[in-house]
Write a protein that holds these residues in place. Structure first.
Motif, mmCIF file in Angstrom:
data_model
loop_
_atom_site.group_PDB
_atom_site.id
_atom_site.type_symbol
_atom_site.label_atom_id
_atom_site.label_comp_id
_atom_site.label_asym_id
_atom_site.label_seq_id
_atom_site.Cartn_x
_atom_site.Cartn_y
_atom_site.Cartn_z
ATOM 1 N N GLY A 70 0.747 -1.389 0.040
ATOM 2 C CA GLY A 70 -0.160 0.057 -0.045
ATOM 3 C C GLY A 70 0.735 1.311 0.032
ATOM 4 N N VAL A 71 1.930 1.342 0.972
ATOM 5 C CA VAL A 71 2.716 2.548 0.889
ATOM 6 C C VAL A 71 4.238 2.109 0.721
ATOM 7 C CG1 VAL A 71 3.617 4.427 2.468
ATOM 8 C CG2 VAL A 71 1.299 3.641 2.584
ATOM 9 N N VAL A 72 4.617 2.704 -0.394
ATOM 10 C CA VAL A 72 6.203 2.154 -0.877
ATOM 11 C C VAL A 72 6.962 3.726 -0.848
ATOM 12 C CG1 VAL A 72 7.410 1.138 -2.642
ATOM 13 C CG2 VAL A 72 5.421 0.241 -2.306
ATOM 14 N N ILE A 73 8.202 3.450 -0.391
ATOM 15 C CA ILE A 73 8.989 4.607 -0.527
ATOM 16 C C ILE A 73 10.469 4.288 -1.017
ATOM 17 C CG2 ILE A 73 10.073 6.531 0.820
ATOM 18 C CD1 ILE A 73 8.051 6.064 2.833
ATOM 19 N N PHE A 74 10.808 5.027 -2.258
ATOM 20 C CA PHE A 74 12.121 4.566 -2.850
ATOM 21 C C PHE A 74 13.022 5.956 -2.150
ATOM 22 C CE2 PHE A 74 9.165 3.174 -5.764
ATOM 23 C CZ PHE A 74 9.881 1.897 -6.233
ATOM 24 N N ILE A 75 14.046 5.298 -1.796
ATOM 25 C CA ILE A 75 15.004 6.353 -1.004
ATOM 26 C C ILE A 75 16.342 5.955 -1.398
ATOM 27 C CG2 ILE A 75 13.584 6.435 1.064
ATOM 28 C CD1 ILE A 75 15.759 4.526 2.419
ATOM 29 N N LYS A 76 17.542 6.917 -1.000
ATOM 30 C CA LYS A 76 18.777 6.503 -0.824
ATOM 31 C C LYS A 76 19.196 6.367 0.557
ATOM 32 C CE LYS A 76 20.285 8.570 -5.252
ATOM 33 N NZ LYS A 76 20.946 9.359 -5.935
ATOM 34 N N SER A 77 20.071 5.582 0.727
ATOM 35 C CA SER A 77 20.440 5.157 2.156
ATOM 36 C C SER A 77 21.127 6.336 2.920
ATOM 37 C CB SER A 77 21.460 3.962 2.291
ATOM 38 O OG SER A 77 22.351 4.228 1.441
ATOM 39 N N THR A 78 21.818 7.256 2.160
ATOM 40 C CA THR A 78 22.610 8.499 2.809
ATOM 41 C C THR A 78 21.653 9.716 2.840
ATOM 42 O OG1 THR A 78 23.377 8.924 0.557
ATOM 43 C CG2 THR A 78 24.967 7.231 1.997
ATOM 44 N N CYS A 79 20.498 9.644 2.321
ATOM 45 C CA CYS A 79 19.744 10.727 2.341
ATOM 46 C C CYS A 79 18.927 11.162 3.451
ATOM 47 C CB CYS A 79 18.847 10.724 1.143
ATOM 48 S SG CYS A 79 17.286 11.815 0.928
ATOM 49 N N CYS A 80 19.229 12.307 4.017
ATOM 50 C CA CYS A 80 18.617 12.654 5.287
ATOM 51 C C CYS A 80 17.265 13.193 5.148
ATOM 52 C CB CYS A 80 19.335 13.907 6.230
ATOM 53 S SG CYS A 80 19.315 15.297 5.148
ATOM 54 N N LEU A 81 16.637 13.584 4.212
ATOM 55 C CA LEU A 81 15.266 13.769 3.728
ATOM 56 C C LEU A 81 14.616 12.512 3.755
ATOM 57 C CD1 LEU A 81 15.416 16.856 1.260
ATOM 58 C CD2 LEU A 81 14.652 16.774 3.893
ATOM 59 N N CYS A 82 15.089 11.454 3.145
ATOM 60 C CA CYS A 82 14.560 10.132 2.912
ATOM 61 C C CYS A 82 14.254 9.508 4.346
ATOM 62 C CB CYS A 82 15.294 9.161 2.019
ATOM 63 S SG CYS A 82 15.556 9.832 0.515
ATOM 64 N N TYR A 83 15.299 9.711 5.069
ATOM 65 C CA TYR A 83 15.081 9.260 6.506
ATOM 66 C C TYR A 83 13.937 10.100 7.090
ATOM 67 C CZ TYR A 83 16.281 8.127 11.272
ATOM 68 O OH TYR A 83 16.193 7.680 12.513
ATOM 69 N N ALA A 84 13.780 11.302 7.210
ATOM 70 C CA ALA A 84 12.769 11.937 7.856
ATOM 71 C C ALA A 84 11.600 11.421 7.200
ATOM 72 C CB ALA A 84 13.116 13.523 7.568
ATOM 73 N N VAL A 85 11.296 11.308 5.989
ATOM 74 C CA VAL A 85 10.089 11.058 5.390
ATOM 75 C C VAL A 85 9.458 9.519 5.940
ATOM 76 C CG1 VAL A 85 8.840 10.342 3.308
ATOM 77 C CG2 VAL A 85 9.991 12.481 3.347
ATOM 78 N N GLY A 117 -0.122 2.520 -5.146
ATOM 79 C CA GLY A 117 0.555 2.321 -6.564
ATOM 80 C C GLY A 117 0.537 3.584 -7.342
ATOM 81 N N LYS A 118 0.082 4.720 -6.746
ATOM 82 C CA LYS A 118 0.065 5.936 -7.291
ATOM 83 C C LYS A 118 1.185 6.790 -6.650
ATOM 84 C CE LYS A 118 -4.669 6.169 -8.833
ATOM 85 N NZ LYS A 118 -5.018 4.888 -8.725
ATOM 86 N N LEU A 119 1.903 7.611 -7.531
ATOM 87 C CA LEU A 119 2.834 8.424 -6.863
ATOM 88 C C LEU A 119 2.392 9.930 -6.031
ATOM 89 C CD1 LEU A 119 6.020 9.494 -6.830
ATOM 90 C CD2 LEU A 119 5.397 10.775 -9.134
ATOM 91 N N LEU A 120 2.981 9.779 -5.051
ATOM 92 C CA LEU A 120 2.177 11.058 -4.205
ATOM 93 C C LEU A 120 3.086 12.078 -4.382
ATOM 94 C CD1 LEU A 120 0.328 11.598 -1.975
ATOM 95 C CD2 LEU A 120 1.963 10.885 -0.262
ATOM 96 N N GLY A 121 4.565 11.938 -4.483
ATOM 97 C CA GLY A 121 5.540 12.984 -4.759
ATOM 98 C C GLY A 121 6.601 12.589 -3.727
ATOM 99 N N SER A 122 7.406 13.747 -3.597
ATOM 100 C CA SER A 122 8.531 13.856 -2.826
ATOM 101 C C SER A 122 8.447 14.546 -1.498
ATOM 102 C CB SER A 122 9.671 14.587 -3.579
ATOM 103 O OG SER A 122 11.047 14.000 -3.240
ATOM 104 N N THR A 123 9.528 15.131 -0.814
ATOM 105 C CA THR A 123 9.570 15.460 0.346
ATOM 106 C C THR A 123 8.501 16.751 0.430
ATOM 107 O OG1 THR A 123 11.704 14.896 0.732
ATOM 108 C CG2 THR A 123 10.967 16.612 2.453
#
Length: 101
Positions: A12-27, A72-78
């Motif tokens: 239902g909820v999927v997040i694509f991140i980079k392991s070194t990204c602080c904004l990714c961690y925050a989301v 399955g739909k793109l919500l967006g980024s930070t």
């Protein structure tokens, strides 16, 4: 792009991140605090990560990561996620995916 869409539909909820990204961690932490356990794909750990990053940009992500998909739909980024959170809309949108603890 097919791989991104396939992975984005796995849960239902999927997040694509980079392991070194602080904004990714925050989301990621924001979703966990809301009571949602997202499926997280670290694209910097994927051999096809560069192609996935390009696909996310082509799909309309203002920044390629974090890229959040709901249902399955793109919500967006930070920016999109935080705007929805501050308006109170994010909680409503995620209710079906919250753990019942």
């Amino acid at each position: 792009m097919d791989k991104v869409l396939r992975l984005a539909s796995e849960q239902g909820v999927v997040i694509f991140i980079k392991s070194t990204c602080c904004l990714c961690y925050a989301v990621k932490i924001l979703f966990q605090e809301i009571g949602v356990d997202p499926l997280v794909h670290e694209i910097d750990q994927d051999p096809e990560g560069r192609e996935m990053e390009k696909a996310l940009t082509r799909m309309g992500c203002s920044a390629p990561v974090p890229a959040v998909f709901v249902g399955g739909k793109l919500l967006g980024s930070t920016n999109e996620v935080m705007s929805l959170h501050l308006s109170g809309s994010l909680n409503q949108m995620l209710k079906p995916y919250q753990s019942q603890t």
